[in-house]
Design a protein around this motif. Structure first.
Motif, PDB file in Angstrom:
ATOM      1  N   ALA A 183       2.464  15.252  15.966  1.00 59.74           N
ATOM      2  CA  ALA A 183       3.442  15.165  14.884  1.00 59.74           C
ATOM      3  C   ALA A 183       3.285  16.257  13.844  1.00 59.74           C
ATOM      4  CB  ALA A 183       3.336  13.799  14.198  1.00 59.74           C
ATOM      5  N   GLY A 184       2.149  16.939  13.811  1.00 59.85           N
ATOM      6  CA  GLY A 184       1.942  17.961  12.791  1.00 59.85           C
ATOM      7  C   GLY A 184       1.780  17.388  11.399  1.00 59.85           C
ATOM      8  N   VAL A 185       1.170  16.184  11.298  1.00 58.62           N
ATOM      9  CA  VAL A 185       1.004  15.491  10.017  1.00 58.62           C
ATOM     10  C   VAL A 185      -0.476  15.169   9.830  1.00 58.62           C
ATOM     11  CG1 VAL A 185       1.535  13.404   8.707  1.00 58.62           C
ATOM     12  CG2 VAL A 185       3.316  14.528  10.050  1.00 58.62           C
ATOM     13  N   THR A 186      -0.975  15.355   8.596  1.00 56.45           N
ATOM     14  CA  THR A 186      -2.339  14.998   8.228  1.00 56.45           C
ATOM     15  C   THR A 186      -2.302  13.856   7.222  1.00 56.45           C
ATOM     16  OG1 THR A 186      -3.138  17.249   8.581  1.00 56.45           O
ATOM     17  CG2 THR A 186      -4.490  15.808   7.212  1.00 56.45           C
ATOM     18  N   VAL A 187      -2.990  12.757   7.535  1.00 55.78           N
ATOM     19  CA  VAL A 187      -3.063  11.604   6.631  1.00 55.78           C
ATOM     20  C   VAL A 187      -4.168  11.860   5.615  1.00 55.78           C
ATOM     21  CG1 VAL A 187      -3.435   9.124   6.449  1.00 55.78           C
ATOM     22  CG2 VAL A 187      -2.219  10.057   8.420  1.00 55.78           C
ATOM     23  N   VAL A 188      -3.808  11.912   4.350  1.00 55.48           N
ATOM     24  CA  VAL A 188      -4.792  12.154   3.288  1.00 55.48           C
ATOM     25  C   VAL A 188      -5.519  10.861   2.940  1.00 55.48           C
ATOM     26  CG1 VAL A 188      -5.115  12.977   0.936  1.00 55.48           C
ATOM     27  CG2 VAL A 188      -3.404  14.059   2.409  1.00 55.48           C
ATOM     28  N   SER A 189      -4.795   9.781   2.699  1.00 54.72           N
ATOM     29  CA  SER A 189      -5.429   8.497   2.349  1.00 54.72           C
ATOM     30  C   SER A 189      -4.409   7.382   2.439  1.00 54.72           C
ATOM     31  CB  SER A 189      -6.024   8.549   0.933  1.00 54.72           C
ATOM     32  OG  SER A 189      -4.993   8.700  -0.033  1.00 54.72           O
ATOM     33  N   ILE A 190      -4.933   6.160   2.515  1.00 56.24           N
ATOM     34  CA  ILE A 190      -4.149   4.931   2.409  1.00 56.24           C
ATOM     35  C   ILE A 190      -4.759   4.112   1.294  1.00 56.24           C
ATOM     36  CG2 ILE A 190      -3.479   2.778   3.541  1.00 56.24           C
ATOM     37  CD1 ILE A 190      -3.342   4.221   6.160  1.00 56.24           C
ATOM     38  N   GLU A 191      -3.959   3.742   0.307  1.00 52.56           N
ATOM     39  CA  GLU A 191      -4.447   3.029  -0.877  1.00 52.56           C
ATOM     40  C   GLU A 191      -3.711   1.698  -1.007  1.00 52.56           C
ATOM     41  OE1 GLU A 191      -3.745   5.614  -4.141  1.00 52.56           O
ATOM     42  OE2 GLU A 191      -4.775   7.316  -3.235  1.00 52.56           O
ATOM     43  N   PHE A 220       0.845  -1.187   0.000  1.00 52.30           N
ATOM     44  CA  PHE A 220       0.000   0.000   0.000  1.00 52.30           C
ATOM     45  C   PHE A 220       0.886   1.245   0.000  1.00 52.30           C
ATOM     46  CE2 PHE A 220       0.796  -1.375   4.278  1.00 52.30           C
ATOM     47  CZ  PHE A 220       1.115  -0.223   4.970  1.00 52.30           C
ATOM     48  N   ARG A 221       0.245   2.380  -0.194  1.00 51.43           N
ATOM     49  CA  ARG A 221       0.937   3.667  -0.173  1.00 51.43           C
ATOM     50  C   ARG A 221       0.137   4.660   0.658  1.00 51.43           C
ATOM     51  NH1 ARG A 221       0.331   4.821  -6.648  1.00 51.43           N
ATOM     52  NH2 ARG A 221      -1.951   4.937  -6.772  1.00 51.43           N
ATOM     53  N   VAL A 222       0.850   5.522   1.355  1.00 52.38           N
ATOM     54  CA  VAL A 222       0.242   6.496   2.264  1.00 52.38           C
ATOM     55  C   VAL A 222       0.475   7.890   1.687  1.00 52.38           C
ATOM     56  CG1 VAL A 222       0.163   7.356   4.616  1.00 52.38           C
ATOM     57  CG2 VAL A 222       0.756   4.961   4.190  1.00 52.38           C
ATOM     58  N   ARG A 223      -0.593   8.640   1.542  1.00 50.60           N
ATOM     59  CA  ARG A 223      -0.503  10.053   1.147  1.00 50.60           C
ATOM     60  C   ARG A 223      -0.681  10.906   2.403  1.00 50.60           C
ATOM     61  NH1 ARG A 223      -0.627  10.951  -4.276  1.00 50.60           N
ATOM     62  NH2 ARG A 223      -1.282   9.193  -5.574  1.00 50.60           N
ATOM     63  N   TRP A 224       0.295  11.756   2.679  1.00 50.05           N
ATOM     64  CA  TRP A 224       0.246  12.571   3.879  1.00 50.05           C
ATOM     65  C   TRP A 224       0.784  13.964   3.577  1.00 50.05           C
ATOM     66  CZ3 TRP A 224       5.100  14.058   5.861  1.00 50.05           C
ATOM     67  CH2 TRP A 224       6.193  13.373   5.324  1.00 50.05           C
ATOM     68  N   ARG A 225       0.533  14.871   4.515  1.00 52.11           N
ATOM     69  CA  ARG A 225       0.906  16.277   4.323  1.00 52.11           C
ATOM     70  C   ARG A 225       1.323  16.870   5.668  1.00 52.11           C
ATOM     71  NH1 ARG A 225      -3.763  19.633   1.738  1.00 52.11           N
ATOM     72  NH2 ARG A 225      -3.374  18.054   0.125  1.00 52.11           N
TER      73      ARG A 225
END
Length: 339
Positions: free
Chosen positions: A228-236, A159-164
């Motif tokens: 952590a100051g991180v926002t998880v956009v999605s996990i695909e 899988f891949r994680v999109r984060w910001r």
């Protein structure tokens, strides 16, 4: 007592008058040669060679050393100026932010555009892209990533994680490992979500969306707790496969399922076709029956003729004929009597 001059010369055989003749001839030649009016009487009219920088430095004691020292000073000054410019001038893009640290302590945050700071090591800058999504692939290398399901089976997931980055200060100071920590956390949360689902639902994709949503929500809760100051956009999910040693078996299973699916589709198409034909025939019967109720005798006769016409259209036999239509007429007998 001073010796007087010898009337016969200095003993070399030449008299003083003979020695004076060449000097007088040279003086006479100089007087006849045209002179430069712009030169003084004592100046030498012959051209002189211009002095080079080596001659100038050679004439002064220590001149070459001072020349080299000046060039070294200029070079050092240039290097210092370049170092100050490189560590003091910062140009940030639209999606970039930078933390300014004064002697290692947080000072302030600078945004897009041109910004000036004190040179390093007085002030340093941590620069990151906070506007674009960043992508982390798990696993980062080729190979199996086996995870147990609720019914005790193993499944290979990638899988891949999109984060910001939502807070650069918190990300830099509270989450120093950055992407490495995100990779480990995502792997743990996906494993926890897979352990709650059966193998078939995960492999067939029936609950794949629910798995991705659960893992993303759990991962976001942990990151918020860490600050952590991180926002998880999605996990695909990008790879869902059985263990490598069971690949051939699952290929046969998939082939059988595909054939079963194709047979079901064919059966459903045949059922729809037959159902349509039956409904059409029933509608025709209802129409004829309504006409029969109005005039039974006429309707029976019309139905009889239509049925016979449909039967005879496909049958070449002509009812009531004793001979073929193309047969020639019978010839008269020899005695002249008609048959």
């Amino acid at each position: 007592m001073a010796r007087g001059k010898s009337p016969w010369g200095d003993g070399s055989g030449e008299r003083d008058e003979d020695k004076a003749k060449p000097a007088e001839a040279a003086a006479a030649a100089d007087e006849l040669e045209p002179k430069n009016p712009w030169l003084g009487q004592d100046e030498d009219p012959r051209p002189r060679r211009s002095a080079s920088i080596e001659d100038i430095l050679r004439q002064r004691p220590g001149g070459a050393g001072r020349f080299k020292a000046s060039w070294i000073s200029l070079l050092l000054a240039g290097l210092v100026a370049a170092w100050i410019a490189a560590s003091s001038v910062h140009v940030l893009e639209r999606d970039e932010r930078a933390l300014v640290l004064t002697m290692g302590r947080y000072s302030h945050t600078i945004g897009p555009g041109l910004s000036l700071t004190l040179p390093w090591p007085l002030q340093s800058v941590i620069r990151r892209n906070v506007g674009a999504d960043q992508l982390t692939v798990v696993p980062d290398k080729d190979g199996e990533t086996l995870m147990p399901t609720r019914d005790g089976e193993l499944i290979d997931l990638g899988f891949r994680v999109r984060w910001r980055i939502s807070d650069l200060k918190a990300f830099a100071f509270n989450f120093p490992e950055g992407e490495a920590a995100i990779r480990r956390l995502a792997d743990a949360q996906v494993r926890a979500a897979v352990a709650e689902l059966p193998f078939k639902a995960t492999y067939d994709g029936a609950m794949r969306g629910q798995l991705q949503l659960r893992a993303a929500q759990r991962m976001q809760r942990v990151l918020d707790a860490w600050g952590a100051g991180v926002t998880v956009v999605s996990i695909e999910l990008v790879r869902v496969a059985p263990p490598a040693r069971l690949t051939e078996t699952f290929q046969k299973i998939d082939k059988a399922r595909e054939e079963a699916r194709r047979n079901r589709e064919n059966d459903e198409a045949w059922r729809q076709q037959e159902l349509g034909n039956a409904r059409r025939e029933a509608a025709e019967f209802e129409s004829v029956y309504a006409q029969y109720q109005v005039a039974p005798a006429i309707t029976r006769t019309r139905i009889y003729y239509e049925t016979m016409e449909r039967i005879l259209r496909a049958n070449p036999v002509i009812v009531g004929a004793t001979a073929p239509l193309n047969a020639p007429p019978s010839s008269p007998k020899a005695d002249g009597k008609q048959p």
